[in-house]
Design a protein around this motif. Structure first.
Motif, PDB file in Angstrom:
ATOM      1  N   UNK A 168      -9.210  -1.768  -3.326  1.00 45.74           N
ATOM      2  CA  UNK A 168      -9.283  -0.950  -2.113  1.00 45.74           C
ATOM      3  C   UNK A 168      -9.476  -1.829  -0.877  1.00 45.74           C
ATOM      4  N   UNK A 169     -10.275  -2.887  -1.014  1.00 49.46           N
ATOM      5  CA  UNK A 169     -10.476  -3.793   0.123  1.00 49.46           C
ATOM      6  C   UNK A 169      -9.145  -4.416   0.532  1.00 49.46           C
ATOM      7  N   UNK A 170      -8.355  -4.857  -0.460  1.00 47.99           N
ATOM      8  CA  UNK A 170      -7.034  -5.423  -0.158  1.00 47.99           C
ATOM      9  C   UNK A 170      -6.174  -4.373   0.547  1.00 47.99           C
ATOM     10  N   UNK A 171      -6.226  -3.131   0.057  1.00 45.92           N
ATOM     11  CA  UNK A 171      -5.419  -2.061   0.661  1.00 45.92           C
ATOM     12  C   UNK A 171      -5.829  -1.834   2.113  1.00 45.92           C
ATOM     13  N   UNK A 172      -7.137  -1.787   2.358  1.00 45.48           N
ATOM     14  CA  UNK A 172      -7.610  -1.515   3.721  1.00 45.48           C
ATOM     15  C   UNK A 172      -7.264  -2.680   4.646  1.00 45.48           C
TER      16      UNK A 172
ATOM     17  N   UNK B 211      -0.837   3.384   1.001  1.00 48.70           N
ATOM     18  CA  UNK B 211       0.545   2.951   0.876  1.00 48.70           C
ATOM     19  C   UNK B 211       0.728   1.491   1.256  1.00 48.70           C
ATOM     20  N   UNK B 212      -0.380   0.761   1.441  1.00 49.06           N
ATOM     21  CA  UNK B 212      -0.295  -0.631   1.885  1.00 49.06           C
ATOM     22  C   UNK B 212       0.492  -1.492   0.908  1.00 49.06           C
TER      23      UNK B 212
ATOM     24  N   UNK C  18       7.364  -4.401  -6.422  1.00 48.28           N
ATOM     25  CA  UNK C  18       6.528  -4.453  -7.624  1.00 48.28           C
ATOM     26  C   UNK C  18       5.198  -3.735  -7.413  1.00 48.28           C
ATOM     27  N   UNK C  19       4.754  -3.699  -6.153  1.00 49.35           N
ATOM     28  CA  UNK C  19       3.436  -3.135  -5.885  1.00 49.35           C
ATOM     29  C   UNK C  19       3.475  -1.632  -5.586  1.00 49.35           C
ATOM     30  N   UNK C  20       4.686  -1.034  -5.593  1.00 45.31           N
ATOM     31  CA  UNK C  20       4.798   0.398  -5.291  1.00 45.31           C
ATOM     32  C   UNK C  20       3.980   1.226  -6.287  1.00 45.31           C
ATOM     33  N   UNK C  21       4.001   0.786  -7.550  1.00 41.94           N
ATOM     34  CA  UNK C  21       3.235   1.480  -8.590  1.00 41.94           C
ATOM     35  C   UNK C  21       1.762   1.550  -8.199  1.00 41.94           C
ATOM     36  N   UNK C  22       1.281   0.429  -7.649  1.00 40.83           N
ATOM     37  CA  UNK C  22      -0.123   0.354  -7.263  1.00 40.83           C
ATOM     38  C   UNK C  22      -0.413   1.321  -6.115  1.00 40.83           C
ATOM     39  N   UNK C  23       0.557   1.437  -5.190  1.00 42.56           N
ATOM     40  CA  UNK C  23       0.412   2.409  -4.099  1.00 42.56           C
ATOM     41  C   UNK C  23       0.232   3.816  -4.646  1.00 42.56           C
TER      42      UNK C  23
END
Lengths: 244, 210
Positions: free
Chosen positions: A154-158, B93-94, B100-105
């Motif tokens: 989550x930190x990476x996402x933010x 959605x970052x 490859x990272x869409x799954x993680x989104x």
């Protein structure tokens, strides 16, 4: 361990307990009629599932530490940091506190989880120096902190959604974030597959082998207990404790 | 070997600890008291006064907060005149920048937005008839089972703590402004904790039993 002499498990009573809604059924019942959950006195495949998820989780944890977690671009310089390299860099800059938090959250806790789950699964087969109560506490701990490891993802996402300042600076997520998330998910599944009732089964039996069920008194009503029946064989009354 | 001496009624008066399999007679605790397993201290029964109404209220607030938090700005950053704002959806959605990272989104969107909302909706669906002393809704058992199975995968509160960590990390690099959605997620964290501590699963299952 004075309790173990008095507590009787559903398995010992020839019953099977629903792990989801706590209802008790006669041994051999396939599904809980109250909640529809599949009934299994002990999940025979539990340890295999635990180890399977555990191995996959460990396999994901290795690339999670080798590939970059974040790709940071400041003006013209781009840096790619793995989890550990990022923490070391922070320490070089003097932020020892944050570096320590990152190391604990991303290295110590995941590695600890792998070790505890492996230890618990191993102890079911081979016994353990730790008491069942202590091992149960470890299991609760792993179940509880398992989800919290997602914090890194989550930190990476933010950070990567927030720090998008055009030419000045930008943060992109690295491929390690995927592996880290997968590792957390597989470790959670591994801990969930573990049948915690096995911890207490591994305890050497306190009582001699039980007689046939027909020799047991009816368990439900206090009044029905015949005088010759030994007290400890009855299930204990539920202990009541006021909320602290 | 069927335990022939145990009648259906006898079995109904028993409760087994889901964590360690110990069996007890059910002695219903007073409201506000808790019955715990003597061996592993798992809370077995914990009835509360008007818990149903409170849980429905909490679940409704969770739905409203999550939906609103995805719409309002979440965090914004400012460095030397350059600014950027991100919503919760942006954060989820970052990872969609690389294929490859869409799954993680998708996974992140699910655990911080969809699963908490779905759990709250399922809980409202299950509890409303019970609170109004009506017979349980159709498929209420399945709905509650699903809600229970989703419990570990609802991570809104973990996301809120993740925000705090991210803020600490960039606080000395840039000026960060907290948007309304940030405070909504903080409130959400409290509500999720309350939801789990108010819920007596035994009481819910008992009232769903035909």
């Amino acid at each position: 361990m004075e309790i173990a002499g008095k507590v009787r498990t559903a398995r010992e009573m020839g019953l099977v307990a629903c792990a989801r809604c706590t209802r008790v059924w006669p041994r051999g019942t396939a599904r809980c009629t109250r909640c529809g959950h599949k009934l299994q006195s002990r999940d025979r495949l539990a340890l295999q599932k635990v180890w399977a998820w555990w191995v996959v989780g460990l396999m994901c944890y290795i690339p999670a530490n080798m590939y970059p977690m974040l790709r940071t671009r400041m003006l013209a310089t781009t840096s790619e940091d793995t989890i550990i390299a990022g923490a070391v860099e922070l320490a070089h800059h003097g932020s020892y506190g944050i570096a320590l938090v990152i190391l604990v959250a991303s290295v110590l806790i995941p590695v600890g989880k792998f070790l505890i789950i492996a230890g618990l699964a191993f102890s079911v087969r081979h016994g353990s120096a730790l008491s069942p109560e202590r091992r149960h506490q470890l299991y609760e701990l792993v179940e509880y902190i398992g989800r919290w490891s997602m914090i890194d993802v989550f930190v990476v996402a933010i950070l990567s959604s927030l720090v998008q300042l055009g030419t000045l600076a930008a943060i992109q997520p690295g491929i390690a974030s995927l592996f880290f998330a997968l590792s957390v998910i597989f470790t959670m599944l591994s801990a969930q597959s573990f049948d915690s009732r096995l911890i207490f089964d591994a305890d050497p039996p306190v009582e001699p082998p039980l007689p046939g069920l027909s020799a047991l008194p009816p368990v439900a009503h206090e009044a029905d207990t015949s005088p010759e029946s030994p007290g400890p064989r009855r299930p204990r009354d539920l202990t009541e404790r006021p909320t602290p | 070997m069927a335990p022939s001496d145990l009648t259906e009624q006898d079995l109904q008066d028993l409760i087994a600890c889901p964590t360690c399999d110990a069996v007890y007679h059910i002695v219903p605790p007073e409201k506000g008291q808790r019955a715990v397993c003597a061996r592993c201290h798992t809370v077995l029964i914990a009835p509360r006064k008007r818990a149903g109404e409170q849980l429905i209220a909490i679940a409704l607030s969770i739905v409203i907060l999550v939906v609103a938090a995805t719409l309002f700005p979440f965090l914004s950053i400012n460095v030397g005149g350059l600014g950027h704002a991100a919503s919760v959806l942006d954060a989820a959605l970052a990872f969609s920048s690389s294929p490859l990272l869409v799954v993680l989104s998708l996974a992140v969107t699910a655990v911080i937005i969809f699963v908490p909302v779905l759990r709250a909706l399922l809980l409202i669906y299950v509890l409303t008839p019970i609170v109004r002393d009506r017979p349980p809704a159709d498929h209420a058992i399945r709905a509650f089972r699903l809600s229970e199975a989703l419990r570990p995968w609802s991570m809104a509160e973990i996301f809120a703590i993740g925000c705090a960590v991210a803020l600490v990390k960039i606080a000395d690099l840039a000026q960060v402004h907290l948007g309304p959605a940030f405070w909504m997620f903080s409130a959400l964290m409290v509500l999720v904790v309350l939801q789990d501590s108010f819920m007596c699963r035994y009481t819910v299952w008992k009232s769903l039993e035909k």
